[in-house]
Design a protein around this motif. Structure first.
Motif, short mmCIF file in Angstrom:
data_model
loop_
_atom_site.label_atom_id
_atom_site.label_comp_id
_atom_site.label_asym_id
_atom_site.label_seq_id
_atom_site.Cartn_x
_atom_site.Cartn_y
_atom_site.Cartn_z
N SER A 43 -17.29 30.41 20.40
CA SER A 43 -18.58 29.98 20.93
C SER A 43 -19.58 31.10 20.63
O SER A 43 -19.19 32.25 20.37
N LEU A 44 -20.85 30.78 20.66
CA LEU A 44 -21.86 31.80 20.35
C LEU A 44 -21.79 32.98 21.32
O LEU A 44 -21.92 34.13 20.91
N ASN A 45 -21.52 32.71 22.59
CA ASN A 45 -21.49 33.81 23.55
C ASN A 45 -20.18 34.60 23.51
O ASN A 45 -20.12 35.70 24.05
N ALA A 46 -19.13 34.09 22.88
CA ALA A 46 -17.86 34.82 22.78
C ALA A 46 -17.75 35.65 21.50
O ALA A 46 -16.82 36.43 21.35
N GLU A 47 -18.72 35.52 20.61
CA GLU A 47 -18.67 36.26 19.34
C GLU A 47 -18.50 37.77 19.54
O GLU A 47 -17.66 38.37 18.85
N PRO A 48 -19.20 38.42 20.47
CA PRO A 48 -19.00 39.86 20.64
C PRO A 48 -17.56 40.23 21.02
O PRO A 48 -17.04 41.25 20.57
N PHE A 49 -16.89 39.39 21.81
CA PHE A 49 -15.49 39.67 22.15
C PHE A 49 -14.63 39.63 20.89
O PHE A 49 -13.85 40.55 20.64
N TYR A 50 -14.76 38.56 20.11
CA TYR A 50 -13.93 38.45 18.90
C TYR A 50 -14.23 39.58 17.92
O TYR A 50 -13.33 40.11 17.28
N GLU A 51 -15.49 39.99 17.83
CA GLU A 51 -15.82 41.15 17.00
C GLU A 51 -15.12 42.40 17.52
O GLU A 51 -14.67 43.24 16.75
N LYS A 56 -14.14 38.96 12.00
CA LYS A 56 -15.43 39.05 11.32
C LYS A 56 -16.05 37.67 11.16
O LYS A 56 -15.37 36.70 10.83
N ARG A 57 -17.34 37.63 11.37
CA ARG A 57 -18.11 36.37 11.22
C ARG A 57 -18.05 35.90 9.78
O ARG A 57 -18.35 36.65 8.85
N GLN A 58 -17.69 34.63 9.61
CA GLN A 58 -17.70 34.01 8.29
C GLN A 58 -18.90 33.08 8.13
O GLN A 58 -19.31 32.81 7.01
N GLY A 59 -19.42 32.61 9.25
CA GLY A 59 -20.57 31.73 9.22
C GLY A 59 -20.62 30.85 10.45
O GLY A 59 -19.66 30.79 11.22
N VAL A 60 -21.74 30.17 10.61
CA VAL A 60 -21.91 29.25 11.74
C VAL A 60 -21.49 27.86 11.26
O VAL A 60 -21.84 27.44 10.15
N ILE A 61 -20.73 27.17 12.10
CA ILE A 61 -20.26 25.83 11.78
C ILE A 61 -20.64 24.89 12.92
O ILE A 61 -21.04 25.34 13.99
N GLN A 62 -20.51 23.62 12.68
CA GLN A 62 -20.72 22.60 13.70
C GLN A 62 -19.37 21.90 13.93
O GLN A 62 -18.78 21.37 12.99
N ILE A 63 -18.90 21.92 15.16
CA ILE A 63 -17.67 21.22 15.50
C ILE A 63 -18.08 19.83 16.00
O ILE A 63 -18.83 19.72 16.96
N PRO A 64 -17.62 18.78 15.31
CA PRO A 64 -18.01 17.43 15.73
C PRO A 64 -17.47 17.10 17.12
O PRO A 64 -16.30 17.30 17.39
N ASP A 68 -22.88 11.98 15.48
CA ASP A 68 -24.20 12.62 15.51
C ASP A 68 -24.34 13.73 16.55
O ASP A 68 -25.44 14.13 16.88
N ILE A 69 -23.23 14.22 17.10
CA ILE A 69 -23.28 15.32 18.06
C ILE A 69 -22.33 16.42 17.59
O ILE A 69 -21.15 16.17 17.35
N GLY A 70 -22.87 17.62 17.45
CA GLY A 70 -22.06 18.76 17.04
C GLY A 70 -22.21 19.91 18.01
O GLY A 70 -23.23 20.04 18.69
N PHE A 71 -21.19 20.72 18.07
CA PHE A 71 -21.18 21.91 18.93
C PHE A 71 -21.22 23.12 18.01
O PHE A 71 -20.32 23.30 17.19
N PRO A 72 -22.26 23.97 18.10
CA PRO A 72 -22.32 25.13 17.22
C PRO A 72 -21.23 26.14 17.57
O PRO A 72 -20.97 26.41 18.74
N ALA A 73 -20.60 26.68 16.55
CA ALA A 73 -19.56 27.70 16.73
C ALA A 73 -19.64 28.68 15.58
O ALA A 73 -20.25 28.41 14.55
N VAL A 74 -19.01 29.82 15.76
CA VAL A 74 -18.97 30.84 14.72
C VAL A 74 -17.54 30.89 14.18
O VAL A 74 -16.59 31.12 14.94
N LEU A 75 -17.39 30.63 12.89
CA LEU A 75 -16.10 30.76 12.24
C LEU A 75 -15.83 32.25 12.05
O LEU A 75 -16.64 32.96 11.45
#
Length: 84
Positions: A43-51, A56-64, A68-75
């Motif tokens: 999730s966007l707010n959990a990115e600092p923990f995973y870092e 390492k961030r690979q990019g932002v993705i949309q989880i369906p 027509d509804i996606g949830f933004p996440a960081v791969l």
């Protein structure tokens, strides 16, 4: 490739390295099963923990979630040949 899936630490126990211990245990188990990398959809707010555990961030993705509804996440990914 091993995938880290949704885990969380109760806020009453946050900041005690429990999350790091969970990731380390998962890395050990994944290595024993032949995986050499972890992948997580953070999730966007959990990115600092995973870092903080070396993913390492690979990019932002949309989880369906629905049509027509996606949830933004960081791969995020990391090699786990050594403990993260």
């Amino acid at each position: 490739m091993a995938h880290l899936r949704h885990f969380a630490v109760d806020s009453a126990h946050a900041r005690r390295s429990i999350g790091r211990l969970i990731v380390a245990r998962c890395a050990d188990m994944a290595l024993r099963r032949g995986a050499s990398r972890f992948q997580a959809f953070s999730s966007l707010n959990a990115e600092p923990f995973y870092e903080s555990v070396c993913l390492k961030r690979q990019g932002v993705i949309q989880i369906p979630m629905a049509e027509d509804i996606g949830f933004p996440a960081v791969l995020m990914e990391v090699r786990i040949a050594v403990a993260p």
